[in-house]
Design a protein around this motif. Structure first.
Motif, short mmCIF file in Angstrom:
data_model
loop_
_atom_site.label_atom_id
_atom_site.label_comp_id
_atom_site.label_asym_id
_atom_site.label_seq_id
_atom_site.Cartn_x
_atom_site.Cartn_y
_atom_site.Cartn_z
N GLN A 1 -5.04 -11.68 -35.91
CA GLN A 1 -6.41 -11.53 -36.42
C GLN A 1 -6.47 -10.50 -37.54
N LEU B 1 -5.32 -12.05 -41.05
CA LEU B 1 -5.95 -13.26 -41.61
C LEU B 1 -6.19 -13.17 -43.11
N MET C 1 -8.28 -21.47 -37.63
CA MET C 1 -8.41 -20.07 -38.05
C MET C 1 -8.81 -19.99 -39.53
N GLN D 1 -8.41 -19.07 -43.24
CA GLN D 1 -7.24 -18.93 -44.12
C GLN D 1 -6.05 -19.79 -43.72
N TRP E 1 -6.18 -18.84 -29.05
CA TRP E 1 -7.17 -18.52 -30.09
C TRP E 1 -8.51 -19.21 -29.82
N TYR F 1 -12.12 -14.19 -31.40
CA TYR F 1 -11.36 -14.67 -32.54
C TYR F 1 -12.21 -15.66 -33.34
#
Length: 282
Positions: free
Chosen positions: A165, A168, A200, A202, A272, A278
């Motif tokens: 995290q 990122l 996630m 990116q 995640w 997250y």
């Protein structure tokens, strides 16, 4: 060590030629997705490459009592269990699975993460071995003599969710997600209950199936083109998937293409997507 591996991938002909070498250990790492109603260990008992031992990364050689499936175990547990399989630090290990290339790279990555570099995956797996007319062993397997193995965790090969995290927005890092694109974009629900859809921030989608054809890896030049189109050669590459299995296909492919700063997110999307602190996008 009498055998030298020049690649993390070996052919059926290479394995056939070296199968009788005393330092060679062959591992069947067959594993199936939840709901497949197939048992890798039972299938290994029925049909395997001669001398192959079964490597259970899902239940036996995994972190016990983890909320996430088949997490990398401690060095002590890993060393104890692989020694039971007759593996020593002097062993050259070839890993295969019954689907061509699917779960074997997970075991390749586990050994690399535990400091053992003399490990490779059989390209095409058991189907390629059978198609070449090579011998198949059936019935009960002889228990090997215990090996002597010391594990040394290589932190660069593995990352946890909290550390990821923090990375990122790091431009020196590129995250690749090996899940099918429909799951990456949140168009298809996750197979595990309680896991959010999406990806996630990116991260880039690179389904593991895009690096394979008919159970074999694509030619290295094509694999390199995929990675070069989506990342800078100097970036650290972090690989994720559903539960840390197909992410290792990407890691092995990246090494084949010449990349060397490679990390697998062990908890992957199961962790995640289940951990609400997250961030998730779709």
């Amino acid at each position: 060590m009498s055998l030298v591996l020049n690649s993390p991938l070996v052919s059926v002909s290479w394995l056939s030629e070296h199968l009788a070498e005393p330092d060679l250990v062959v591992l069947d790492a067959s594993w199936f997705m939840p709901g497949a109603e197939r048992d890798g260990e039972q299938e290994w008992k029925i049909k395997r490459i001669p001398g192959a031992r079964y490597f259970d990364f899902d239940k036996k050689i995994a972190q016990p009592d983890s909320p996430w499936p088949h997490m990398l175990p401690s060095e002590i547990l890993f060393a104890t269990e692989v020694a039971k399989l007759g593996i020593s630090n002097s062993s050259t290990i070839i890993v295969y699975d019954s689907q061509g290339v699917f779960s074997a790279p997970r075991v390749w990555w586990m050994f690399r993460a535990m400091g053992h570099s003399a490990v490779a995956v059989l390209d095409g797996g058991l189907p390629a071995w059978e198609a070449a007319g090579e011998a198949i062993e059936t019935g009960e397997s002889t228990l090997p003599s215990p090996g002597l193995f010391t594990a040394a965790l290589q932190a660069k090969w593995v990352i946890g969710g909290d550390e990821l995290q923090l990375r990122l927005a790091d431009h020196h890092t590129q995250i690749f997600d090996a899940r099918p694109a429909a799951r990456f974009y949140g168009l298809q629900p996750e197979p595990r209950a309680g896991v959010r859809s999406g990806h996630m921030p990116q991260a880039k989608s690179l389904p593991s199936s895009q690096l394979l054809k008919d159970g074999y890896f694509l030619p290295v030049v094509q694999i390199k083109q995929r990675f070069d189109a989506l990342s800078d050669p100097q970036q650290q590459l972090i690989f994720s998937c559903g539960s840390g299995v197909t992410a290792c296909i990407l890691a092995l492919a990246a090494e084949l293409s010449g990349r060397d700063n490679l990390t697998v997110y062990d908890g992957s999307w199961t962790e995640w997507g289940s951990t609400y602190r997250y961030p998730v996008v779709s």
